[in-house]
Design an enzyme around this catalytic site. Structure first.
Site, mmCIF file in Angstrom:
data_model
loop_
_atom_site.group_PDB
_atom_site.id
_atom_site.type_symbol
_atom_site.label_atom_id
_atom_site.label_comp_id
_atom_site.label_asym_id
_atom_site.label_seq_id
_atom_site.Cartn_x
_atom_site.Cartn_y
_atom_site.Cartn_z
ATOM 1 N N LYS A 127 -8.016 -0.970 -10.536
ATOM 2 C CA LYS A 127 -9.342 -1.056 -9.483
ATOM 3 C C LYS A 127 -9.985 -0.064 -8.946
ATOM 4 C CE LYS A 127 -8.475 -4.869 -7.114
ATOM 5 N NZ LYS A 127 -6.619 -4.680 -7.863
ATOM 6 N N ARG B 278 3.995 3.237 -2.054
ATOM 7 C CA ARG B 278 3.320 2.607 -1.179
ATOM 8 C C ARG B 278 4.322 1.728 -0.598
ATOM 9 N NH1 ARG B 278 -2.399 1.342 -3.517
ATOM 10 N NH2 ARG B 278 -1.743 -0.438 -3.060
ATOM 11 N N ARG C 287 4.187 4.558 -9.986
ATOM 12 C CA ARG C 287 3.414 4.527 -9.361
ATOM 13 C C ARG C 287 3.303 5.354 -8.156
ATOM 14 N NH1 ARG C 287 -1.476 0.961 -8.316
ATOM 15 N NH2 ARG C 287 -0.651 -0.014 -7.099
ATOM 16 N N ARG D 243 3.134 -10.027 -4.151
ATOM 17 C CA ARG D 243 1.707 -9.643 -4.880
ATOM 18 C C ARG D 243 1.736 -10.246 -5.946
ATOM 19 N NH1 ARG D 243 1.525 -3.162 -5.021
ATOM 20 N NH2 ARG D 243 -0.610 -3.348 -5.152
ATOM 21 N N ARG E 75 -10.084 -12.285 -1.850
ATOM 22 C CA ARG E 75 -8.658 -11.668 -2.166
ATOM 23 C C ARG E 75 -8.094 -13.483 -2.732
ATOM 24 N NH1 ARG E 75 -4.947 -7.350 -0.870
ATOM 25 N NH2 ARG E 75 -5.560 -6.110 -3.202
#
Ligand SMILES: [Zn+2]
Length: 216
Positions: free
Chosen positions: A15, A160, A127, A171, A88
């Site tokens: 995204k 993160r 990531r 998540r 969301r």
């Protein structure tokens, strides 16, 4: 051209990358609630502290907090936007529709990036992120590690807190339980607006599909 756009998709579906490409090609302001919240956290504001209690555990921030942030953003910036990471939940989607109806500026495109969970986990595990410029890199593709310099701006890269394995599972759970129904919400209320794109393709291929949707 479409200019009130919602970009939906699971974590690591690209995204942020697509949003950046869209901003540079079309100049539509990009709004990520995640990025807005990370700025608040970094600045140590009360909203930031409140949000960090949720996001550091991989939980979504409460609807009321997300809606508050977005409403402030629209009041300050107007009704051209690309929302990434918002809405969301169905409650957030309903609030957004209500707010936009009052401004006579309804959504004109909902893009759903689709990606399987195996690929999501693989992407997140590799990531690294730069909190300074928002860039993300795959440590496998770029042979990077935590603490190396961001390839774009030179700040330090980190993982993160919401990319840690325990948070990732939460998540994904949040996405399945709360965000997936948002897709159903738009299918019911605005089927002509919603378009699905296969996010497992190279980001350039994903981008050209999205460009066609925006221009059509
Ligand atoms: Zn950077």
């Amino acid at each position: 051209m479409k200019q009130r756009i919602v970009l939906l998709g699971p974590p690591a579906s690209g995204k942020g990358t697509q949003a950046e490409l869209l901003v540079s090609s079309f100049g539509i302001p990009h709004v990520s609630t995640g990025a807005l919240l990370r700025v608040e956290c970094a600045n140590g504001t009360s909203v930031g502290k409140e949000a960090d209690r949720w996001t550091s555990q991989g939980l979504l921030v409460p609807d009321e907090l997300a809606i508050r942030l977005i409403t402030i953003w629209i009041a300050e910036h107007g009704t051209k936007f690309l929302f990434d990471g918002f809405p969301r939940t169905v409650a957030q989607a309903e609030s957004l529709d209500t707010a936009l109806a009052a401004l006579r500026a309804p959504l004109d495109l909902v893009i759903v990036l689709e990606l399987g969970e195996e690929e999501i986990c693989r992407r997140i595990a590799s990531r690294l992120s730069c909190l300074h410029c928002g860039a993300t890199f795959s440590c496998m593709l770029n042979s990077l590690k935590v603490g190396d310099m961001c390839l774009r701006c030179g700040e330090k890269l980190l993982r993160r807190t919401d990319d840690q394995p325990a948070a990732v599972e939460k998540r994904l759970e949040s996405y399945r339980e709360l965000t997936f129904p948002v897709i159903g919400y738009y299918e019911r209320t605005a089927p002509e607006l919603i378009h699905r794109v296969d996010a497992s393709m190279e980001s350039d291929a994903v981008f050209s599909e999205i460009c066609e949707l925006i221009r059509s």
